[in-house]
Each structure stands twice: as C-alpha cells, then as structure tokens.
Design a protein around this motif. Structure first.
Motif, short mmCIF file in Angstrom:
data_model
loop_
_atom_site.label_atom_id
_atom_site.label_comp_id
_atom_site.label_asym_id
_atom_site.label_seq_id
_atom_site.Cartn_x
_atom_site.Cartn_y
_atom_site.Cartn_z
N ASP A 335 17.80 49.24 43.95
CA ASP A 335 17.23 50.59 43.86
C ASP A 335 15.85 50.56 43.24
O ASP A 335 15.59 49.82 42.30
N GLU A 337 13.62 52.68 41.05
CA GLU A 337 13.84 53.81 40.16
C GLU A 337 12.57 54.17 39.39
O GLU A 337 11.74 53.32 39.12
N HIS A 340 14.44 58.14 35.85
CA HIS A 340 15.82 58.54 36.13
C HIS A 340 16.02 59.15 37.52
O HIS A 340 16.88 59.99 37.72
N ARG A 341 15.16 58.75 38.45
CA ARG A 341 15.35 59.11 39.85
C ARG A 341 15.16 57.84 40.66
O ARG A 341 14.50 56.92 40.22
N ARG A 342 15.77 57.82 41.87
CA ARG A 342 15.45 56.67 42.73
C ARG A 342 14.78 57.16 44.01
O ARG A 342 15.02 58.29 44.45
N PHE A 343 13.97 56.33 44.60
CA PHE A 343 13.28 56.69 45.83
C PHE A 343 14.17 56.36 47.02
O PHE A 343 14.87 55.35 47.02
N SER A 344 14.13 57.22 48.03
CA SER A 344 14.91 56.94 49.23
C SER A 344 14.26 55.80 50.00
O SER A 344 13.05 55.58 49.90
N TYR B 443 20.81 56.44 39.96
CA TYR B 443 20.11 57.71 39.79
C TYR B 443 20.08 58.50 41.10
O TYR B 443 20.14 57.94 42.18
N PRO B 444 19.99 59.85 40.99
CA PRO B 444 19.86 60.66 42.21
C PRO B 444 18.54 60.37 42.92
O PRO B 444 17.56 59.98 42.31
N GLU B 445 18.57 60.58 44.24
CA GLU B 445 17.42 60.29 45.06
C GLU B 445 16.42 61.45 45.02
O GLU B 445 16.82 62.60 44.96
N GLU B 446 15.14 61.14 45.04
CA GLU B 446 14.12 62.18 45.17
C GLU B 446 12.92 61.59 45.90
O GLU B 446 12.62 60.42 45.76
N ASN B 447 12.23 62.42 46.68
CA ASN B 447 11.09 61.94 47.45
C ASN B 447 9.77 62.28 46.79
O ASN B 447 9.66 63.27 46.08
#
Ligand SMILES: [K+]
Ligand SMILES: [K+]
Lengths: 451, 451
Positions: A335, A337, A340-344, B443-447
């Motif tokens: 992932d 990251e 605290h977010r991950r990129f698609s 972590y949740p995904e974000e663009n």
C-alpha cells in the motif's frame, strides 16, 4: 481509472481545448492591429501567434521584448489573455470535479468521496465557481498591487508606478512571466522587498484554488483533504530541497556582480528555487548559472505546481504520489500510504502514465528542435531541452533560444505550451474517439519480464 | 505485484548482489598483481576497482586504455570477468523464473502460466540452466571467432589475429565493450564485413537467452511466448526507427573523413543504432556526432536490451509495455493488448515504477557529477548525462568524461554500473528488510488530482 473514462470528460475536454484556441485566436487578432505595437510597425504573424499562445497558456516565453515591442494597448491585450487563461483554467479544474460528483452514473459513495475530499459542497454551478475563483484571485492580485505600489510609485511616479504594479502583480500571481520592465526583474535584483512580494504572489497562484479553499475552510472543518495535504507537503519539500540544492550549486549566488548583502543573495537564491514552478520571472540571466543549477531548474520545471492552479508541469501531486510509491516499494509495502490514507492503484497508474506521456512529448519535441535549431558555441543539448521543458511546463525561462527560434521551432513551442496548459490527458481526451461500448472480446492475461 | 513480493526473491537477490561483488573483488585482486600491467608499473586502486566493476557489469567504460595499459594477463582477467558477469547474469535470470514456478505458495495456474510462457519445462535445476546458457553462448562466440578470424588472421597474423578474434567476439556477444585494438573499432570503420559480424554478435547477445530458447523451440511448439513476441517487435521497431532517425540526424554520416562508399556509410549508421543497446563499441568518436544523434543515443541507451540478456537499460519489454499502454490510453481502451493477450495491471505498474526509479537514480547521479566534474569548453550538460546513462545502461559509450573522472565521480559511476547490471528491483530487494507479516491497519482509500 474508470472515473476518467466517463463520457462527460470528452465534452468538457473539447470545450476547454476549444476555449483556449478561441482566446488565442482573439488575442492574435487584437495583437495584429497596428495600434498594438509601438510606432505601429507591425509584427510577423508567427510572432503574434507565439505571443498570444504564450500569454493565454500563461507561459511567458517571448520572441519579441514585451516592453520594447508592444504598445500599452498591446501589453494590456497580453495581460488580458494571461488573466483569462489563468482564471479560465482554474474554473475548469473546479468544474471538472463538480461534474464528476454530479455525474448520474456514479455511485453515491464516490460522489460523497469526491465532494468530501475536495470541499466543493457549495460550488454546484459554473457561476458560483467562477465567482469564488475571481474573488480569490482579486484578493491576491489587489493585495499584490498595493504591496508593489509602495515600492514602484516612489520609483516610477504615480502613472507608470501603478501600471507596472498592476502588470507585475497579475503576471506574478498568474505565473505568466511577461514583464514591462524590459528585462524581467533583473533591475530589482537588490530590491529584497519586491522579490519577496513576488515570491508570495507566485506561490499563492501556484498553490491553486482547490488548496486555498481547503485551507480557508480549515477553521470550520478542522481537517484538510488528502489532496491539499499532499500538495502542501510536496510543495514545501521541493521548496526546501530546491533552495538548499541551489545554495550549494550556486555557492550562494557568488556570480552576482557588485557586492550584494548576504541576505540579498539568499533571497535571490530563494527566488531562483520558486521561479521554475512555474513563474518564469528572473532576477539573473539563466544562462549565467552553473550547469548543476540549470539541471535543478529543469527538474523543478518538469515537476511544476499544483493541479487546478496557474502553474504547469506534471504537478506536485503527481510527483508526490510517485515518490511515496517509490518509498513504499523500497520499504517492501504493497500500500502507498500518506496521512492515514492510501492511494488507489488507479490513482498511482494515472500518475505514472502522465509522467511517461510527458517524457514522450518532451523527447519528440527535443529531437525535432535539434534538427531545426542551431546550438550556439558554449552551449550543449540543454540549450534545447531547457526550452522544451520550459514550454511544456508553461514556465517561461529560457537559456536564450526563444528569439532565435525558426518558424518550425516556434510552431513546436506553441504546441508544447498548449499541451502543457490544457494537460496531456485533456489533450488526449479531446482527440480520442471514445468507445462507448466495451469491446466484446477480452483477451487472456499474460505477463512479460520487466527490469 | 504479489509475485514480486515473495520471500525467495530476497534470497536470490542477495545471492546475486553478493555474487557480483565477489567477482569484482576477485578481479580487483588479480588486476592488482604487477603482472597485470604492461611493464608492471601498477595502477591506482580506484582505477583497478573501476575496471573490475566495468568488466563484471559488462559495461566497457574505461579509465585506462585496455590495449595500452594492461598486459595480456590483465586483458584476459578483464575478458574472464566480462564472460562470468554475462553468463552469470543470464543464468540468474532463468533461475529467477524457475524459482517462481517452483515456489510452493504459488497456485498451480500461475505455475503453469510461467512455465508455459517462458518454455522452461526442461530446465529445473541450476546445472541444466547453466549448461544451456553456456552452450548457447559458446555457439555464438565460437561462430564469431571463426567469422572474425577470416578477417583478422590475414591482417594480424595467426597469433595476434586469433587473440583479437576471440577477444572481440566475446566482448561483442557479451555486450561488454572492452577492446584490445586501442581505439575500439575505429580502425575498422571501412571494413564492412567486421562491422556486420559485430552487429550480429551484439544483437545475438542482446536478445537474451529466454528469447533464443523460445525461438529455437518454435519448430516444436509453433508459438512464441508474449515475452518473446514483444521483445522481437520492440527490438525490431527500435532498430528500424533508430536507424532511420540516425540516417536523418547524421545525414548518412557525412562526418566520416575520407570517401567511404555509400554502403559503408549505411553500415556504419546501422552500427551506430545497434551499439547503444548496449554494446559500447564505436566506429566513430561519439563526441563528433550531431546533437540530435547524441540525444537519440541517450534514448536508446536508456531503453537498452532484453531482460535476461547481456544488455542493460530499462529493457525493451518495459519500453514496449509502456508504449502499448500509452497507445491504449490514447485510443480510449482500458485493456492493454498485444498479440491477442492483455497485460496485467501489475505488469504495467511494475514497468512504470521501473522507469520512474531509473529516472530518480539518473537524476541524482547527474546532479552529484555536475558538482564533482568539470565540463570542458564546447560541451554542455549532456557531457555528464551521457556518461550517467551509459553507466546505468551498462553501455560503455562516452563523450570523453571517463578518463577525466574525479575519485568521487568514479565511485558514482561504479555504483551506477552495479545498479544498472543487477537491476533496480534486485538492488532494492537485496537492501529491503522484508515484512513477512501483512501490516494490521489498512487505511481507507482516497484520490488526489493528477495532471
Ligand atoms: K509561466
Ligand atoms: K556494454
């Protein structure tokens, strides 16, 4: 990357490309009028077209000297094109994301995600978006005029002082790079105040509308979007790293003639790290810099500023995502990251593809220019590559090639500025014949060896 | 890209990196012996290390002239390192894919896919793989010796003629670029026969073992793997495009002094399009070429040859996948297809990441070298970038910097040759501390906005 394949992108991309062409055409027409030049001597059509494209695409590369060649009317036409180009582009960026969230084929969760992550709730129509963009730009530009007038009016008198304050404020905020001083900011090299105000305007314009909105709404929400966080961190990092690297390569600008103060040298170095992203204003002749500095400027020009701002280049977010992806890979993580977010995966693929496509455009353009242009004694290949990167990144810096460009060279640079401004993806979308139906045959997957 | 994250990759990568370091250390030791130099005058340690690294990494950049400085013993040590480096690397490439298919955590379908797509059924252990690699290399190299001896023995007599035939055949097939003529192939510029034989050897070595095996088994299977097809098509395309572009930029080598025949000029241009991938042998001084040609050579050096061959660079498959991906994007297609197969997203991502990582390595190295090296009058930044690309692509061409490198410069180039040879991914795997457990928090995904 499904959200990028939706039909409305086509329409919006075609509208944007068409809009830019329209402004360039109108500007070319106005600059063709005898009243546009000093003494009414007229200008070759290719140079008019070049100037109109450079202004509309807020690049700032010039084949004729703006102060010496164009009349006040001509200069104001150029100013108008830069302002319309800059605000038009920023409005487009917001509309694009508004369209995404309103698109009826999109699931509610995606709509909410886009809405949430970009703070666009109250901007649902073109009019309100434009209003917000104009307001923000007006605050910056009027503030810039006021701050610059303090220096310029005592220096040039009321009339000329106000004129150059307005011109320089707009061109700095729009990252447009044109100047009516005749020699960019070189005459103000020891005026630390003017340089600092210019830096604030350049960075303000280059951060972009979406990030500013996010920052201005922070007191209500107490959170920033991932986009804004990544932009701010990448911009800050590039700022610090670029500045420190240029301090080293230039030896704190030992090349400046005269005996400027230590602080003035530092401010000039700071300016040097800001201008390639993507202001195009200079306090020193670019060609006098060390080879290492020129290489650094080329990298910074390639990266550029923030999406949806007045800046060009592959953009800070693209660069940031790819750096994070590389770091994740090195650390053996799947992932990518950040905060605290991950990129698609689609997001990362899009960033990588953008860099690859940009590299192809730059490579092909450089190859053509090596055939059509002459490299003068004492310069190497960077004489051409620098110009190509500057045009594609809509930066406006040059090692001196611009006024000597051949007609084919000018056409190539015009095309580069245009692609650089509307963006590679938008250019592609506007060209492509969309397949609305999915192709019936899907081939089996197979891998090849990489690396 | 899960198959790349398996634990055995670690072990194999570390083994490979260790193996190369061992060969370089052994070579350094042998080249330090007084008997290794002509007249026993000895060599500075940094130059010995550089030569050993250049030979083992089959690059061919030289800080001292191979013919003038080293004794026959020294030259044979260099030949041995190049041969071991080339065959060792090819063996490694096959073992890697054998390991993948035998790995117990891998599903049967993936095992079959790898097995099927690379035709590796009968090569299950290190010994049989090495046997196959040695056999193939021996056929090519002995054939090369025979063909070259026809020209070289009448020219140099039996003893010297046979020696240079062996040396040149091995160095050409291994894409290693060292020569005992003293001036690469420049003395043979008008010897069309020698140039053509050299081209065959370079291309033969650069196609790589896996492709050759696939081609040689074609009469049994009547199909080629996707990997082989893509390699052959990309290699062919680069060959034709590079040749035609160089014909244009060089004006069919108008720069060659004397009055060579038209066919000889064409063959020399052909050679010029072959040598940057990644032979490093020249028939003309590289610095005498047109700026456009130098730019073309830099691109071809960056692309390089085939994975698992004697060639370096980002590899033809990487370039091919990315070109196909770009074309698919332009045509508005989601799937990247070739020859009735589609590439997996992981495969494409890996290709994009490789190019990005390679760009970072090249950028950082260039930046350091602009500080440590001096660019002579008449050259620009390409003087350094060319050297960096040549080292990273293990090509061996130079605009003249190599013998003038500072000690830091030499260390940087050694490191580049090493990373270029073992590969960026392998280098990273060998450095990384693998996380065997998956991290607990995802972590949740974000663009973010790209482009
Ligand atoms: K600009
Ligand atoms: K080589």
């Amino acid at each position: 990357m499904s959200i990028w394949h939706l039909k409305f992108l086509d329409t919006l991309s075609k509208k944007m490309v068409f809009g830019f062409i329209l402004i360039i055409a109108l500007g070319t027409l106005l600059l063709s009028l005898p009243v546009a030049t000093r003494g009414g001597q007229g200008t070759p059509l290719i140079d008019i077209l070049f100037t109109a494209a450079s202004a509309t695409c807020i690049t700032g590369l010039t084949v004729v000297n703006t102060a010496a060649h164009w009349s006040v009317f001509g200069q104001l036409v150029i100013l108008g094109m830069a302002e319309v180009g800059a605000l038009g582009y920023m409005t487009f960026a917001v509309l694009l994301f508004n369209l995404i969230r309103r698109h009826r084929h999109m699931g509610l969760s995606t709509q909410l995600m886009v809405k949430e992550s970009l703070n666009l709730e109250n901007l649902s129509d073109t009019k309100s978006v434009m209003k917000y963009v104009v307001q923000l730009s007006a605050i910056f530009q009027l503030g810039g005029v006021a701050l610059l007038a303090v220096d310029f009016i005592p220096r040039f008198g009321w009339r000329r002082g106000l004129y150059v304050s307005v011109y320089h404020s707009v061109m700095s905020f729009c990252n447009a790079g044109f100047d009516v001083f005749g020699n960019s900011l070189m005459a103000f090299r020891d005026d630390t105040y003017v340089i600092l105000v210019t830096i604030v305007l350049i960075v303000g314009g280059g951060l972009g509308f979406l990030v500013w909105r996010d920052v201005l709404l922070y007191h209500e929400r107490h959170r920033l979007s991932l986009n804004s966080k990544l932009t701010l961190v990448t911009t800050g990092t590039l700022f610090v790293v670029g500045f420190l690297a240029l301090l080293v390569t230039e030896g704190n600008l030992a090349c400046i003639p005269g005996n400027p103060t230590w602080i003035n040298r530092v401010v000039n170095t700071l300016f040097l790290s800001v201008t390639p992203r993507t202001a195009g204003i200079v306090t020193l002749p670019t060609s006098s810099l060390h080879a290492g500095s020129i290489f650094l400027l080329m990298i910074l020009m390639f990266v550029g500023g923030t999406p949806g701002s007045t800046a060009g280049g592959i953009k800070t977010t693209t660069f940031g995502v790819l750096m994070l992806q590389s770091i994740a890979q090195i650390r053996g993580k799947d992932d990518v990251e950040f905060s605290h977010r991950r990129f698609s995966q689609a997001n990362i693929s899009r960033a990588l593809l953008l860099v690859f496509l940009a590299s192809i455009v730059i490579t092909v353009a450089t190859l053509i220019l090596t055939q059509t242009e002459k490299i003068p004694q004492g310069y190497g290949l960077e004489y051409i590559v620098f110009e190509v990167l500057s045009a594609f990144g809509t930066v406006g810096l040059s090692l001196g090639l611009t006024p000597h460009l051949s007609v084919i060279g000018k056409l190539i640079i015009i095309l580069l500025m245009f692609i650089g401004r509307v963006g590679i993806f938008t250019s592609l979308y506007s060209l492509s014949k969309r397949q609305t139906k999915v192709s019936r045959i899907r081939y089996p997957e197979e891998n090849v060896l990489i690396g």
